[in-house]
Design a protein around this motif. Structure first.
Motif, PDB file in Angstrom:
ATOM      1  N   VAL A  61      24.352  -3.058  32.668  1.00 11.44           N
ATOM      2  CA  VAL A  61      25.107  -4.293  32.816  1.00 11.44           C
ATOM      3  C   VAL A  61      25.506  -4.797  31.436  1.00 11.44           C
ATOM      4  O   VAL A  61      24.706  -4.736  30.490  1.00 11.44           O
ATOM      5  N   THR A  62      26.713  -5.294  31.329  1.00 15.50           N
ATOM      6  CA  THR A  62      27.176  -5.877  30.083  1.00 15.50           C
ATOM      7  C   THR A  62      27.932  -7.163  30.384  1.00 15.50           C
ATOM      8  O   THR A  62      28.512  -7.310  31.465  1.00 15.50           O
ATOM      9  N   ASP A  63      27.897  -8.099  29.464  1.00 12.31           N
ATOM     10  CA  ASP A  63      28.644  -9.340  29.649  1.00 12.31           C
ATOM     11  C   ASP A  63      29.243  -9.774  28.316  1.00 12.31           C
ATOM     12  O   ASP A  63      28.718  -9.455  27.239  1.00 12.31           O
ATOM     13  N   TYR A  64      30.339 -10.516  28.402  1.00  9.82           N
ATOM     14  CA  TYR A  64      31.036 -10.967  27.204  1.00  9.82           C
ATOM     15  C   TYR A  64      31.647 -12.334  27.474  1.00  9.82           C
ATOM     16  O   TYR A  64      32.246 -12.557  28.541  1.00  9.82           O
ATOM     17  N   THR A  65      31.481 -13.241  26.546  1.00 10.68           N
ATOM     18  CA  THR A  65      32.057 -14.578  26.638  1.00 10.68           C
ATOM     19  C   THR A  65      33.108 -14.745  25.549  1.00 10.68           C
ATOM     20  O   THR A  65      32.808 -14.567  24.355  1.00 10.68           O
ATOM     21  N   PHE A  66      34.317 -15.061  25.952  1.00 11.04           N
ATOM     22  CA  PHE A  66      35.409 -15.249  24.998  1.00 11.04           C
ATOM     23  C   PHE A  66      35.280 -16.612  24.311  1.00 11.04           C
ATOM     24  O   PHE A  66      34.629 -17.526  24.830  1.00 11.04           O
ATOM     25  N   ASP A  67      35.920 -16.740  23.178  1.00 11.60           N
ATOM     26  CA  ASP A  67      35.941 -18.021  22.481  1.00 11.60           C
ATOM     27  C   ASP A  67      36.690 -19.058  23.315  1.00 11.60           C
ATOM     28  O   ASP A  67      37.652 -18.717  24.027  1.00 11.60           O
ATOM     29  N   PRO A  68      36.286 -20.316  23.262  1.00 11.05           N
ATOM     30  CA  PRO A  68      37.008 -21.357  24.013  1.00 11.05           C
ATOM     31  C   PRO A  68      38.468 -21.442  23.584  1.00 11.05           C
ATOM     32  O   PRO A  68      38.830 -21.122  22.454  1.00 11.05           O
ATOM     33  N   GLY A  69      39.313 -21.867  24.522  1.00  9.85           N
ATOM     34  CA  GLY A  69      40.730 -22.019  24.229  1.00  9.85           C
ATOM     35  C   GLY A  69      41.503 -20.728  24.236  1.00  9.85           C
ATOM     36  O   GLY A  69      42.485 -20.589  23.497  1.00  9.85           O
ATOM     37  N   LEU A  70      41.108 -19.773  25.093  1.00 11.78           N
ATOM     38  CA  LEU A  70      41.783 -18.476  25.135  1.00 11.78           C
ATOM     39  C   LEU A  70      43.213 -18.605  25.641  1.00 11.78           C
ATOM     40  O   LEU A  70      44.148 -18.029  25.080  1.00 11.78           O
ATOM     41  N   PHE A  71      43.397 -19.334  26.733  1.00 10.31           N
ATOM     42  CA  PHE A  71      44.736 -19.518  27.305  1.00 10.31           C
ATOM     43  C   PHE A  71      45.249 -20.953  27.149  1.00 10.31           C
ATOM     44  O   PHE A  71      46.446 -21.183  27.065  1.00 10.31           O
ATOM     45  N   LYS A  72      44.357 -21.917  27.163  1.00  6.33           N
ATOM     46  CA  LYS A  72      44.714 -23.318  26.991  1.00  6.33           C
ATOM     47  C   LYS A  72      43.539 -24.028  26.350  1.00  6.33           C
ATOM     48  O   LYS A  72      42.437 -23.482  26.267  1.00  6.33           O
ATOM     49  N   ALA A  73      43.744 -25.230  25.928  1.00  5.00           N
ATOM     50  CA  ALA A  73      42.708 -25.954  25.202  1.00  5.00           C
ATOM     51  C   ALA A  73      41.464 -26.145  26.066  1.00  5.00           C
ATOM     52  O   ALA A  73      41.553 -26.518  27.239  1.00  5.00           O
ATOM     53  N   ASN A  74      40.310 -25.841  25.470  1.00  4.24           N
ATOM     54  CA  ASN A  74      38.996 -26.100  26.062  1.00  4.24           C
ATOM     55  C   ASN A  74      38.675 -25.243  27.282  1.00  4.24           C
ATOM     56  O   ASN A  74      37.699 -25.514  27.985  1.00  4.24           O
ATOM     57  N   ASP A  75      39.480 -24.224  27.596  1.00  8.32           N
ATOM     58  CA  ASP A  75      39.092 -23.352  28.713  1.00  8.32           C
ATOM     59  C   ASP A  75      38.023 -22.368  28.236  1.00  8.32           C
ATOM     60  O   ASP A  75      37.816 -22.161  27.033  1.00  8.32           O
ATOM     61  N   ARG A  76      37.324 -21.754  29.220  1.00 11.72           N
ATOM     62  CA  ARG A  76      36.250 -20.815  28.910  1.00 11.72           C
ATOM     63  C   ARG A  76      36.336 -19.636  29.877  1.00 11.72           C
ATOM     64  O   ARG A  76      36.515 -19.828  31.079  1.00 11.72           O
ATOM     65  N   LEU A  77      36.175 -18.438  29.349  1.00 12.93           N
ATOM     66  CA  LEU A  77      36.257 -17.212  30.145  1.00 12.93           C
ATOM     67  C   LEU A  77      35.092 -16.303  29.795  1.00 12.93           C
ATOM     68  O   LEU A  77      34.822 -16.058  28.614  1.00 12.93           O
ATOM     69  N   SER A  78      34.401 -15.813  30.829  1.00 16.33           N
ATOM     70  CA  SER A  78      33.327 -14.839  30.629  1.00 16.33           C
ATOM     71  C   SER A  78      33.454 -13.746  31.675  1.00 16.33           C
ATOM     72  O   SER A  78      33.940 -13.973  32.789  1.00 16.33           O
ATOM     73  N   VAL A  79      33.022 -12.544  31.306  1.00 12.29           N
ATOM     74  CA  VAL A  79      33.120 -11.376  32.168  1.00 12.29           C
ATOM     75  C   VAL A  79      31.772 -10.668  32.192  1.00 12.29           C
ATOM     76  O   VAL A  79      31.163 -10.446  31.137  1.00 12.29           O
ATOM     77  N   ILE A  80      31.314 -10.325  33.392  1.00 12.83           N
ATOM     78  CA  ILE A  80      30.104  -9.515  33.578  1.00 12.83           C
ATOM     79  C   ILE A  80      30.511  -8.264  34.339  1.00 12.83           C
ATOM     80  O   ILE A  80      31.204  -8.339  35.353  1.00 12.83           O
ATOM     81  N   SER A  81      30.097  -7.100  33.876  1.00 11.49           N
ATOM     82  CA  SER A  81      30.428  -5.847  34.549  1.00 11.49           C
ATOM     83  C   SER A  81      29.225  -4.913  34.499  1.00 11.49           C
ATOM     84  O   SER A  81      28.309  -5.100  33.684  1.00 11.49           O
ATOM     85  N   GLY A  82      29.249  -3.922  35.383  1.00 15.82           N
ATOM     86  CA  GLY A  82      28.117  -3.010  35.423  1.00 15.82           C
ATOM     87  C   GLY A  82      28.417  -1.742  36.190  1.00 15.82           C
ATOM     88  O   GLY A  82      29.411  -1.640  36.916  1.00 15.82           O
ATOM     89  N   LEU A  83      27.539  -0.769  36.018  1.00 17.01           N
ATOM     90  CA  LEU A  83      27.633   0.528  36.685  1.00 17.01           C
ATOM     91  C   LEU A  83      26.261   0.901  37.203  1.00 17.01           C
ATOM     92  O   LEU A  83      25.251   0.724  36.505  1.00 17.01           O
ATOM     93  N   LEU A  84      26.216   1.417  38.425  1.00 17.30           N
ATOM     94  CA  LEU A  84      24.952   1.805  39.048  1.00 17.30           C
ATOM     95  C   LEU A  84      25.076   3.211  39.611  1.00 17.30           C
ATOM     96  O   LEU A  84      26.064   3.544  40.271  1.00 17.30           O
ATOM     97  N   VAL A  85      24.071   4.055  39.345  1.00 16.49           N
ATOM     98  CA  VAL A  85      23.999   5.402  39.895  1.00 16.49           C
ATOM     99  C   VAL A  85      22.650   5.552  40.588  1.00 16.49           C
ATOM    100  O   VAL A  85      21.601   5.264  39.991  1.00 16.49           O
TER     101      VAL A  85
END
Length: 371
Positions: free
Chosen positions: A4-28
């Motif tokens: 599992v991996t996750d990443y949080t982008f810096d605030p204001g990616l698309f507009k002021a004060n917004d926040r975006l984070s992504v979590i993804s993973g692989l299972l076998v």
């Protein structure tokens, strides 16, 4: 094995004060499953003592290995401090088939009191090994497909001071539902279930008590339709399901509704804090009458209610020592459940029967499911 991996982008990616984070993973994964079991038996009433092997041997007749691979991702986006969007996806590959799940959620707020949400989702549930490979009283089916569900839900919530109110209607469609058909597990049914959840929580602070916290939750299912491919189920209207007249008005009605669920369920309780040390909690539950599955010889389970009470005294005699007393089923409610699935164990007690050779023997249940 899962990564599992996750990443949080810096605030204001698309507009002021917004926040975006992504979590993804692989299972076998790898499932090592038994296909069946052979059990040896011995006559314990004979003169010859049985061997340990004959009593304990239960060896697998064969095994099968199944591999599965899954990948998932979840995106969480805060558009403003009062608006949030979640998007989630999952893909799973197993037995040459690909199954997928999806989730979309929007949550908004107005002021400090009001919150609302809109949810859409699709999901799947893999058949368990007992249904696919393990030979038991019901014949397994290695070709079972995953059960699938799609649902939409809305919710509105009010939280202010000592009062909380919530209302949440939802609608769910299920397909490939596993059921027992002629003694074999099959993807037999499609279902549609409409539900409404209501909650109310209130805290009081009377002068003669430290505090009183009360709550009540209500679940109402206006309808729970089921269709196993019998065209006659299409003749039953939604109003018939809402009125609860399906069983009475249609000879085949029991096959056209989801069995073994209560249409009304209520949970209520109160927590009374007499002092900082002494607390009493009362919990009550009510379940309306529960129609059984169509194959069950008992057509319905009666409604019932129960109540429990708990007393807790903190720092009893010494600091850190708590004393608790619980009384379950305070009013000694008596209720019965006739079992699920085919309920093939019979609805009459066992008895002594006379065989053809004139020997009496006990004849009890003849199936594996309770009734």
């Amino acid at each position: 094995l899962q990564a599992v991996t996750d990443y949080t982008f810096d605030p204001g990616l698309f507009k002021a004060n917004d926040r975006l984070s992504v979590i993804s993973g692989l299972l076998v994964g790898r499932d090592d499953l038994g296909l069946g079991w052979a059990k040896a038996s011995s006559n314990l009433s004979g003169d010859e003592a049985p061997s340990n092997l004959s009593l304990t041997d239960a060896s697998p007749e064969g095994r099968i290995r199944q591999y599965n691979v899954a990948a998932f991702g979840l995106l969480k986006y805060m558009l403003t401090p009062s608006q949030r969007i979640d998007v989630g996806v999952r893909e799973e590959y197993r037995k040459g088939e690909t199954s997928n799940a999806f989730r979309l959620a929007y949550v908004g707020q107005a002021g400090q009191a009001w919150t609302w949400k809109l949810l859409f989702g699709s999901a799947f549930a893999m058949p368990v090994p007992r249904q696919m490979t393990f030979a038991a009283s019901t014949q397994s089916n290695p070709d079972l497909l995953p059960e699938k569900a799609t649902s939409v839900e809305a919710g509105i919530y009010y939280n202010k001071d000592n009062l909380s109110i919530q209302l949440s209607p939802y609608l769910t469609w299920n397909s490939n539902v596993v059921d027992v058909v002629d003694g074999r597990f099959e993807n037999a049914n499609k279902q549609q279930i409409m539900g409404v959840d209501i909650g109310l929580m209130k805290t009081f602070t009377p002068s003669w008590l430290r505090s009183v916290r009360t709550w009540v939750y209500l679940t109402w299912l206006p309808w729970a339709k089921q269709d196993s491919g019998n065209i006659l189920c299409n003749n039953i209207s939604t109003s018939d399901h809402i009125m609860g007249t399906v069983d009475e008005d249609y000879e085949y009605g029991r096959e056209c509704r989801v069995g073994d669920i209560s249409r009304i369920k209520v949970w209520a309780g109160a927590q009374v804090n007499f002092t900082q040390s002494l607390t009493s909690t009362v919990l009550a539950r009510f379940y309306s009458a529960r129609p059984t599955v169509s194959s069950n010889p008992v057509e319905s389970v009666d409604a019932f209610a129960t109540m429990d009470i708990n007393l807790t005294y903190r720092n009893f005699v010494m600091d850190g020592l708590n004393l608790g007393l619980r009384v379950g089923n305070l009013f000694n409610a008596v209720y019965f459940h006739p079992g699920v699935n085919g309920a093939t164990a019979g609805d009459t007690p066992g008895e002594m029967v006379m065989g053809e050779d004139g020997t009496e023997s006990w004849q009890g249940s003849s199936g594996s499911y309770n009734s």
